[in-house]
Scaffold this active site. Structure first.
Site, mmCIF file in Angstrom:
data_model
loop_
_atom_site.group_PDB
_atom_site.id
_atom_site.type_symbol
_atom_site.label_atom_id
_atom_site.label_comp_id
_atom_site.label_asym_id
_atom_site.label_seq_id
_atom_site.Cartn_x
_atom_site.Cartn_y
_atom_site.Cartn_z
ATOM 1 N N HIS A 279 117.879 -0.703 -8.701
ATOM 2 C CA HIS A 279 119.307 -1.005 -8.517
ATOM 3 C C HIS A 279 120.163 0.096 -9.150
ATOM 4 O O HIS A 279 121.190 0.505 -8.584
ATOM 5 C CB HIS A 279 119.668 -2.338 -9.177
ATOM 6 C CG HIS A 279 118.983 -3.544 -8.606
ATOM 7 N ND1 HIS A 279 117.993 -4.233 -9.270
ATOM 8 C CD2 HIS A 279 119.155 -4.196 -7.429
ATOM 9 C CE1 HIS A 279 117.588 -5.257 -8.534
ATOM 10 N NE2 HIS A 279 118.272 -5.267 -7.413
ATOM 11 N N ASP B 12 114.083 -2.384 1.118
ATOM 12 C CA ASP B 12 114.253 -3.446 2.110
ATOM 13 C C ASP B 12 114.702 -2.776 3.414
ATOM 14 O O ASP B 12 115.857 -2.900 3.825
ATOM 15 C CB ASP B 12 115.289 -4.453 1.603
ATOM 16 C CG ASP B 12 114.874 -5.060 0.276
ATOM 17 O OD1 ASP B 12 114.025 -5.951 0.266
ATOM 18 O OD2 ASP B 12 115.374 -4.595 -0.777
HETATM 19 P P1 AMP Z 1 118.229 -7.326 -4.397
HETATM 20 O O1 AMP Z 1 118.899 -7.580 -5.710
HETATM 21 O O2 AMP Z 1 116.749 -7.448 -4.436
HETATM 22 O O3 AMP Z 1 118.890 -8.085 -3.264
HETATM 23 O O4 AMP Z 1 118.485 -5.792 -4.096
HETATM 24 C C1 AMP Z 1 119.790 -5.263 -4.067
HETATM 25 C C2 AMP Z 1 119.727 -3.886 -3.467
HETATM 26 O O5 AMP Z 1 118.898 -3.052 -4.272
HETATM 27 C C3 AMP Z 1 119.138 -3.887 -2.046
HETATM 28 O O6 AMP Z 1 119.869 -2.980 -1.236
HETATM 29 C C4 AMP Z 1 117.728 -3.408 -2.288
HETATM 30 O O7 AMP Z 1 117.159 -2.765 -1.166
HETATM 31 C C5 AMP Z 1 117.934 -2.432 -3.440
HETATM 32 N N1 AMP Z 1 116.669 -2.235 -4.168
HETATM 33 C C6 AMP Z 1 115.860 -3.180 -4.682
HETATM 34 N N2 AMP Z 1 114.765 -2.620 -5.232
HETATM 35 C C7 AMP Z 1 114.888 -1.279 -5.053
HETATM 36 C C8 AMP Z 1 114.081 -0.137 -5.384
HETATM 37 N N3 AMP Z 1 112.915 -0.286 -6.003
HETATM 38 N N4 AMP Z 1 114.526 1.093 -5.051
HETATM 39 C C9 AMP Z 1 115.718 1.237 -4.404
HETATM 40 N N5 AMP Z 1 116.520 0.207 -4.059
HETATM 41 C C10 AMP Z 1 116.124 -1.027 -4.380
#
Ligand code: AMP
Length: 275
Positions: free
Chosen positions: A35, A148
């Site tokens: 994030h 994602d």
């Molecule tokens: P989430 O909180 O899991 O909904 O993720 C929020 C955002 O962070 C989404 O756009 C995810 O694709 C991105 N994200 C989550 N994990 C990663 C990672 N390891 N590397 C890059 N972006 C990430």
């Protein structure tokens, strides 16, 4: 200090009080270095950065982990502060979806394969929450992780059709030292499962670095056996076109996608093929 916003009115007022470009990074919290990479990119590109933390019930199925999804708001705010994010929108469910809320946003076509085939309604929940957030924030740039990748593809399509954000920016996946894609869900893994999880990026790397159109199917079949022997229950391991997400063996324009469960934890990952 970061400004904490909890109502849609305060978000709207905050947004309209800003001058310059607005970057927006939607999240579900339990923030980690993946994030942070999105936040840094937004801060680099834009004058003012707004993040959101909202565990969106509409994108969780009945048997999924909504209740136990990790919530670490204080630590999240500390990380956002370190990234010099200007404001975070963190509403309650009632504040975000007031009584009477009745609209769904659904992007057809890309949502019935991969995770869409295994998580009924998931992407409709994602597009509904993101469209609503975009409508209030009206960002110049919104940042999403390639981790994602299907979600990123669907949001790009949605924003082509309903251009509420100026641009959708995809950010490469941040990985742990052993290659495992960072995820809020990794904290559910036991020590033994965490060690096993590193097989996923190893297999994806081997296939994307060495497969040819004529060896791809055999490599995928062997990989499925290896993963199952290691204790994974596979939802899918597939190679698909990077734009259309249709099945492909054209490794010059494809990505490999995986979703696999270890115990009750569902892990996803994807990689482009190396040319
Ligand atoms: P989430 O909180 O899991 O909904 O993720 C929020 C955002 O962070 C989404 O756009 C995810 O694709 C991105 N994200 C989550 N994990 C990663 C990672 N390891 N590397 C890059 N972006 C990430």
């Amino acid at each position: 200090m970061i400004t904490i916003l909890t109502t849609l009115d305060s978000l709207k007022n905050h947004r309209h009080a800003q001058q310059g470009t607005i970057g927006f990074v939607p999240t579900m919290g339990a923030l980690h270095a993946g994030h942070a990479r999105l936040m840094h990119q937004a801060k680099h590109d834009c004058d003012h950065v707004i993040a959101s933390i909202f565990v969106n019930p509409k994108q969780f199925g009945a048997n999924e982990d909504l209740e136990k999804y990790p919530r670490t708001f204080e630590e999240d705010c500390a990380l956002l502060d370190e990234c010099r994010v200007d404001a975070v929108f963190a509403p309650t469910i009632e504040a975000f979806y007031p009584e009477g809320f009745a609209t769904e946003v659904r992007t057809l076509g890309l949502d019935h394969v991969l995770c869409g085939a295994h998580r009924a309604g998931h992407f409709t929940g994602v597009t509904t929450v993101v469209a609503r957030l975009f409508a209030y924030v009206r960002p110049d740039r919104a940042y999403f992780g390639e981790k994602d990748f299907q979600q990123l593809s669907i949001i790009r399509r949605m924003n082509e059709d309903f251009p509420l954000a100026g641009a959708i920016i995809g950010v490469p996946t941040m990985r742990e030292a052993d290659g495992l894609a960072m995820s809020s869900r990794n904290r559910y893994l036991s020590e033994a499962q965490r060690a096993t999880a590193a097989i996923i990026p190893r297999i994806l790397r081997t296939i994307t670095q060495t497969a040819t159109p004529s060896t791809l199917d055999a490599m995928l079949a062997q990989a499925r056996i290896t993963l199952e022997e290691a204790g994974f229950v596979l939802d899918y391991l597939e190679v698909r076109d990077a734009d259309t997400l249709s099945m492909s063996t054209d490794v010059s324009h494809a990505r490999i996608f995986i979703a696999a469960r270890l115990g009750t934890t569902r892990l996803i990952d994807n990689m482009p093929f190396v040319q």
